[in-house]
Enzyme design. Structure first.
Site, PDB file in Angstrom:
ATOM      1  N   CYS A  85      13.568  22.705  -6.825  1.00 46.11           N
ATOM      2  CA  CYS A  85      13.543  23.978  -6.103  1.00 46.11           C
ATOM      3  C   CYS A  85      14.435  24.018  -4.871  1.00 46.11           C
ATOM      4  O   CYS A  85      15.371  24.801  -4.803  1.00 46.11           O
ATOM      5  CB  CYS A  85      12.096  24.312  -5.702  1.00 46.11           C
ATOM      6  N   ILE A  86      14.152  23.183  -3.884  1.00 47.25           N
ATOM      7  CA  ILE A  86      14.797  23.334  -2.584  1.00 47.25           C
ATOM      8  C   ILE A  86      16.307  23.131  -2.640  1.00 47.25           C
ATOM      9  O   ILE A  86      17.051  23.857  -1.982  1.00 47.25           O
ATOM     10  CB  ILE A  86      14.140  22.404  -1.541  1.00 47.25           C
TER      11      ILE A  86
END
Length: 443
Positions: A275-276
């Site tokens: 995600c990040i």
């Protein structure tokens, strides 16, 4: 159609509805657990036949969803896995949990989402609810998924229902399971929102309805961009404070005593996870479509992407203190999972560190108690096959440096420092080690 909506709502409420989850990975399996534990019967879909075979044999390949749990699903006849996508017509609800990576040019790669939507369209029947959970940029549900689903002639809002609900899975977080995290839900229309909310309400702690799929999509992008930008801030401060001789970890510990206006974020060797490191670039790509730039986000991405190179430069400095070049030095990297106490290697900065070290001629080994063999990684095809080395005193003593990339709880840091010649700590994992501190360097 109102009759169909009412009957589907009732099926969710009395848990007679069958839930289909497409994509049996780090998001799909915990989501299945949330529904099955509340009494639903579920069907899992995946194109990977090996995963299907393992799950139907009661074996899990993900640490935080145990084989014991999967075996229990099978024994209770609450779950089966299949690679037969023609069976997508069977469940009452279909939840899409497939990967959404970036291309080499950092553009969104929606091939998995689009392929899944086409498979659903080929089997879609009236009365089904479809929910996209894969993290993506705002407008994906409306502009990408919806047209594909309607290609077969069924109409959204009349024949089937469509919604978006971002996954919020945090692998390795014992405090928050999928069932314990509120679900944001945005529907293509009020009926879809009502149905999706009714479904998730049976399985998770609470549902947060929003006015559109775009709001729900943007919500997830905001959550992860917030983290990426704040991590970039402390990473940049780390490089500055290192030059000034200031311990950034002690600075953060002092700052977080403030009971308001500050949230602690921590530096590291780079960003990892699905995600990040990825999600903010969905937003920068979307901004370009609207003739705008997101300089703040792009700068944060640059700062975080530079951290592996910074770590290697620090390693070279410390080896120079001992009169050793990095070429020919024996380096053992601890941890290839992207964060502590998990077996998930996706986008781990450890792979970038490995490539940089090998390119500079280091003799490289690794250890990770959760990743016994180095997996093949899409963006790191040149890495050789490697197996985790046992951290015996003799092995540690034979290394010129032990580089801590992931701070797993299983590591005995005092023992590592005792036997190693030099320890480069990127995670402040050795902060409580008292003996042998002269051998520890931070990066």
């Amino acid at each position: 159609m109102s009759t169909s909506r009412e009957s589907l709502t009732q099926a969710f409420q009395n848990k007679s509805a069958v839930i289909g989850v497409i994509g049996l990975g780090y998001v799909g399996l915990p989501l299945l657990d949330a529904f099955i534990s509340k009494g639903f019967r579920c069907v899992g879909f995946d194109v990977d036949a090996k995963k299907v075979t393992e799950l139907n044999a009661g074996r899990s390949y993900i640490k935080h969803v145990s084989s014991e749990k999967v075996g229990g699903w099978r024994e209770a006849k609450k779950f089966e896995a299949t690679a037969d996508l023609s069976r997508l017509k069977e469940p009452d609800a279909l939840i899409i949990c497939v990967p959404t990576p970036l291309t080499d040019s950092r553009d969104p790669d929606l091939s998995f989402v689009e392929g899944t939507a086409r498979s659903i369209a080929a089997a879609l029947r009236p009365g089904q609810l479809v929910v996209l959970e894969s993290t993506t940029y705002p407008t994906t549900t409306r502009d990408v998924v919806l047209p594909i689903l309607e290609e077969g002639g069924l109409v959204c809002g009349r024949d089937f229902f469509l919604a978006f609900s971002p996954e919020r899975e945090d692998p390795g977080n014992a405090k928050y399971s999928a069932a314990g995290i509120p679900k944001v839900v945005g529907g293509m229309d009020p009926a879809a929102l009502e149905l999706a909310a009714a479904m998730y309400a049976q399985a998770v702690v609470s549902v947060v309805p929003v006015s559109s799929p775009e709001i729900a999509e943007a919500c997830k992008i905001l959550e992860n961009t917030y983290r990426a930008v704040n991590i970039a801030l402390v990473n940049e401060l780390k490089t500055l404070f290192d030059r000034m001789g200031i311990d950034v970890w002690e600075v953060i510990d002092a700052a977080k005593t403030k009971p308001f206006g500050f949230s602690a974020f921590y530096p590291g060797p780079g960003l990892g996870g699905h995600c990040i490191p990825i999600d903010p670039f969905y937003l920068t790509w979307l901004a370009r479509k609207y003739s705008m730039t997101t300089r703040f986000i792009e700068l944060a991405g640059e700062v975080n992407a530079r951290m592996p190179e910074y770590v290697v430069m620090r390693l070279m400095e410390f080896l120079n203190e001992l009169g050793k070049p990095i070429r020919g030095s024996r380096i053992c990297l601890l941890g290839v999972a992207y964060k502590k106490d998990i077996d998930d290697p996706r986008e781990s900065p450890s792979f970038v560190l490995m490539e940089l070290l090998l390119a500079r001629g280091a003799t490289l080994t690794y250890n990770d108690p959760h990743v016994p063999k180095l997996p093949k990684m899409r963006h790191h095809p040149s890495l050789p096959e490697m197996a985790s080395q046992e951290l015996t005193p003799e092995f540690l003593a034979s290394q010129d440096c032990v580089l801590i990339a992931t701070d797993h709880s299983a590591y005995d840091y005092a023992e590592i420092v005792r036997h190693a010649r030099l320890v480069l700590d990127t995670r402040n994992a050795t902060s409580k080690v008292t003996a042998g501190r002269e051998k520890i360097r931070k990066a």
